[in-house]
Design a protein around this motif. Structure first.
Motif, PDB file in Angstrom:
ATOM      1  N   GLY A  78     -14.876 -26.449  36.328  1.00  0.00           N
ATOM      2  CA  GLY A  78     -15.187 -27.672  37.048  1.00  0.00           C
ATOM      3  C   GLY A  78     -15.877 -28.772  36.271  1.00  0.00           C
ATOM      4  N   GLY A  79     -16.147 -28.548  34.993  1.00  0.00           N
ATOM      5  CA  GLY A  79     -16.818 -29.583  34.213  1.00  0.00           C
ATOM      6  C   GLY A  79     -15.865 -30.581  33.571  1.00  0.00           C
ATOM      7  N   GLY A  80     -14.610 -30.199  33.410  1.00  0.00           N
ATOM      8  CA  GLY A  80     -13.620 -31.089  32.809  1.00  0.00           C
ATOM      9  C   GLY A  80     -13.687 -31.185  31.297  1.00  0.00           C
ATOM     10  N   TYR A  81     -14.515 -30.357  30.654  1.00  0.00           N
ATOM     11  CA  TYR A  81     -14.676 -30.436  29.199  1.00  0.00           C
ATOM     12  C   TYR A  81     -13.359 -30.198  28.466  1.00  0.00           C
ATOM     13  CZ  TYR A  81     -19.744 -30.415  29.816  1.00  0.00           C
ATOM     14  OH  TYR A  81     -21.030 -30.745  30.162  1.00  0.00           O
ATOM     15  N   TYR A  82     -12.682 -29.114  28.835  1.00  0.00           N
ATOM     16  CA  TYR A  82     -11.429 -28.784  28.148  1.00  0.00           C
ATOM     17  C   TYR A  82     -10.352 -29.823  28.419  1.00  0.00           C
ATOM     18  CZ  TYR A  82     -12.689 -24.380  25.984  1.00  0.00           C
ATOM     19  OH  TYR A  82     -13.249 -23.430  25.170  1.00  0.00           O
ATOM     20  N   ASP A  83     -10.197 -30.267  29.664  1.00  0.00           N
ATOM     21  CA  ASP A  83      -9.163 -31.267  29.948  1.00  0.00           C
ATOM     22  C   ASP A  83      -9.409 -32.545  29.154  1.00  0.00           C
ATOM     23  OD1 ASP A  83      -7.367 -29.912  31.691  1.00  0.00           O
ATOM     24  OD2 ASP A  83      -8.853 -30.064  33.286  1.00  0.00           O
ATOM     25  N   ARG A  84     -10.651 -32.959  29.025  1.00  0.00           N
ATOM     26  CA  ARG A  84     -10.956 -34.156  28.224  1.00  0.00           C
ATOM     27  C   ARG A  84     -10.596 -33.933  26.754  1.00  0.00           C
ATOM     28  NH1 ARG A  84     -14.903 -34.133  32.017  1.00  0.00           N
ATOM     29  NH2 ARG A  84     -15.144 -36.016  33.251  1.00  0.00           N
ATOM     30  N   ALA A 138     -22.878 -34.796  25.469  1.00  0.00           N
ATOM     31  CA  ALA A 138     -23.121 -35.683  26.609  1.00  0.00           C
ATOM     32  C   ALA A 138     -21.803 -36.198  27.182  1.00  0.00           C
ATOM     33  CB  ALA A 138     -24.003 -36.852  26.167  1.00  0.00           C
ATOM     34  N   ASP A 139     -21.830 -36.648  28.416  1.00  0.00           N
ATOM     35  CA  ASP A 139     -20.676 -37.249  29.098  1.00  0.00           C
ATOM     36  C   ASP A 139     -19.465 -36.315  29.176  1.00  0.00           C
ATOM     37  OD1 ASP A 139     -22.059 -39.674  29.508  1.00  0.00           O
ATOM     38  OD2 ASP A 139     -21.561 -40.315  27.476  1.00  0.00           O
ATOM     39  N   HIS A 140     -19.719 -35.031  29.347  1.00  0.00           N
ATOM     40  CA  HIS A 140     -18.657 -34.032  29.502  1.00  0.00           C
ATOM     41  C   HIS A 140     -17.689 -33.995  28.324  1.00  0.00           C
ATOM     42  CE1 HIS A 140     -19.697 -32.827  33.626  1.00  0.00           C
ATOM     43  NE2 HIS A 140     -20.146 -34.056  33.701  1.00  0.00           N
ATOM     44  N   GLN A 141     -18.212 -34.310  27.134  1.00  0.00           N
ATOM     45  CA  GLN A 141     -17.411 -34.239  25.919  1.00  0.00           C
ATOM     46  C   GLN A 141     -17.660 -32.894  25.246  1.00  0.00           C
ATOM     47  OE1 GLN A 141     -15.163 -36.762  25.088  1.00  0.00           O
ATOM     48  NE2 GLN A 141     -15.795 -37.392  27.134  1.00  0.00           N
ATOM     49  N   MET A 142     -16.775 -32.535  24.327  1.00  0.00           N
ATOM     50  CA  MET A 142     -16.856 -31.242  23.673  1.00  0.00           C
ATOM     51  C   MET A 142     -16.281 -31.363  22.264  1.00  0.00           C
ATOM     52  SD  MET A 142     -15.036 -27.786  25.180  1.00  0.00           S
ATOM     53  CE  MET A 142     -13.357 -28.015  24.592  1.00  0.00           C
ATOM     54  N   ILE A 143     -16.848 -30.586  21.345  1.00  0.00           N
ATOM     55  CA  ILE A 143     -16.295 -30.446  19.996  1.00  0.00           C
ATOM     56  C   ILE A 143     -16.195 -28.949  19.707  1.00  0.00           C
ATOM     57  CG2 ILE A 143     -17.201 -32.643  19.108  1.00  0.00           C
ATOM     58  CD1 ILE A 143     -19.448 -30.964  17.716  1.00  0.00           C
ATOM     59  N   PHE A 144     -15.545 -28.596  18.616  1.00  0.00           N
ATOM     60  CA  PHE A 144     -15.544 -27.215  18.153  1.00  0.00           C
ATOM     61  C   PHE A 144     -16.330 -27.155  16.862  1.00  0.00           C
ATOM     62  CE2 PHE A 144     -12.124 -26.978  21.149  1.00  0.00           C
ATOM     63  CZ  PHE A 144     -12.203 -25.673  21.633  1.00  0.00           C
ATOM     64  N   THR A 145     -17.120 -26.085  16.718  1.00  0.00           N
ATOM     65  CA  THR A 145     -17.932 -25.866  15.522  1.00  0.00           C
ATOM     66  C   THR A 145     -17.667 -24.442  15.019  1.00  0.00           C
ATOM     67  OG1 THR A 145     -19.816 -25.058  16.807  1.00  0.00           O
ATOM     68  CG2 THR A 145     -19.758 -27.414  16.335  1.00  0.00           C
ATOM     69  N   ASP A 146     -17.928 -24.207  13.744  1.00  0.00           N
ATOM     70  CA  ASP A 146     -17.708 -22.875  13.187  1.00  0.00           C
ATOM     71  C   ASP A 146     -18.485 -21.816  13.960  1.00  0.00           C
ATOM     72  OD1 ASP A 146     -15.890 -22.916  10.910  1.00  0.00           O
ATOM     73  OD2 ASP A 146     -17.362 -24.268   9.995  1.00  0.00           O
ATOM     74  N   TYR A 147     -17.835 -20.665  14.167  1.00  0.00           N
ATOM     75  CA  TYR A 147     -18.493 -19.526  14.812  1.00  0.00           C
ATOM     76  C   TYR A 147     -19.332 -18.807  13.774  1.00  0.00           C
ATOM     77  CZ  TYR A 147     -19.248 -14.927  16.812  1.00  0.00           C
ATOM     78  OH  TYR A 147     -19.829 -13.765  17.262  1.00  0.00           O
ATOM     79  N   GLU A 148     -20.633 -18.888  13.950  1.00  0.00           N
ATOM     80  CA  GLU A 148     -21.586 -18.204  13.082  1.00  0.00           C
ATOM     81  C   GLU A 148     -22.534 -17.448  14.010  1.00  0.00           C
ATOM     82  OE1 GLU A 148     -22.988 -21.851  11.378  1.00  0.00           O
ATOM     83  OE2 GLU A 148     -21.854 -21.526   9.533  1.00  0.00           O
ATOM     84  N   PRO A 149     -22.371 -16.124  14.139  1.00  0.00           N
ATOM     85  CA  PRO A 149     -23.159 -15.347  15.108  1.00  0.00           C
ATOM     86  C   PRO A 149     -24.673 -15.537  14.995  1.00  0.00           C
ATOM     87  CG  PRO A 149     -21.475 -13.978  14.083  1.00  0.00           C
ATOM     88  CD  PRO A 149     -21.450 -15.301  13.374  1.00  0.00           C
ATOM     89  N   ASP A 150     -25.167 -15.852  13.802  1.00  0.00           N
ATOM     90  CA  ASP A 150     -26.613 -16.020  13.627  1.00  0.00           C
ATOM     91  C   ASP A 150     -27.089 -17.438  13.894  1.00  0.00           C
ATOM     92  OD1 ASP A 150     -26.718 -13.353  12.870  1.00  0.00           O
ATOM     93  OD2 ASP A 150     -26.463 -13.820  10.738  1.00  0.00           O
TER      94      ASP A 150
END
Length: 171
Positions: free
Chosen positions: A128-134, A76-88
């Motif tokens: 245009g979402g600004g997720y990465y810049d935030r 929410a609020d154009h925030q972002m986290i990183f999570t483990d890449y698990e294809p399944d």
């Protein structure tokens, strides 16, 4: 200087028309450059994006079993986290991008930042979402982008909240 919306529109068209043979050639060359670099070799946890069909296809690097790969998850609020890449353990988002169903945040030491266009100073036009810049505003690790030749532009004027990328890999 062109507005970001104009650059975004132009680059989406250019990416959609990009010759598949040339795209494959540049992709392979750029990924090789990246994987041979010190920034890649020193990274233990690498944040990568799962590309849409017109974006740079970085998925070949998932073959490297010596690295831990994490992918972005939008909040929410154009925030972002990183999570483990698990294809399944992926789901399709409203943006048409796959992301993890996990909510366990992992901090990468290197992030491959996506975008549509970059200038020589490393500033980029994203979607245009600004997720990465935030996210990058408080990130202390290294950042890179993998860029096709035509995605470099002198038309981009960064805004005060834009965060430049440390290194750009291109042909």
């Amino acid at each position: 200087m062109k507005k970001k919306a104009e650059i975004r529109k132009k680059m989406k068209v250019s990416l959609g028309c990009f010759d598949s043979v040339e795209k494959a050639r540049q992709t392979a060359e750029i990924i090789t450059q990246f994987q041979l670099s010190d920034v890649y070799k020193q990274a233990k946890i690498i944040g990568v994006f799962l590309p849409m069909p017109f974006e740079f296809d970085i998925t070949k690097i998932f073959e490297d079993e010596t690295k831990r790969f994490v992918i972005p998850k939008t909040l929410a609020d154009h925030q972002m986290i990183f999570t483990d890449y698990e294809p399944d353990n992926l789901m399709m988002t409203a943006f048409g991008v796959k992301e993890s169903m996990s909510t366990v945040s992992v901090t990468p030491d290197l992030i491959v930042v996506p975008g549509l266009a970059w200038n020589l100073e490393g500033y980029r036009v994203g979607f245009g979402g600004g997720y990465y810049d935030r996210y990058l505003a408080n990130f202390r690790g290294k950042t890179v982008s993998l860029v096709y030749d035509f995605q470099m532009t002198s038309e981009l004027q960064p805004e005060k909240f834009d965060v430049p990328i440390s290194k750009i890999f291109k042909v």
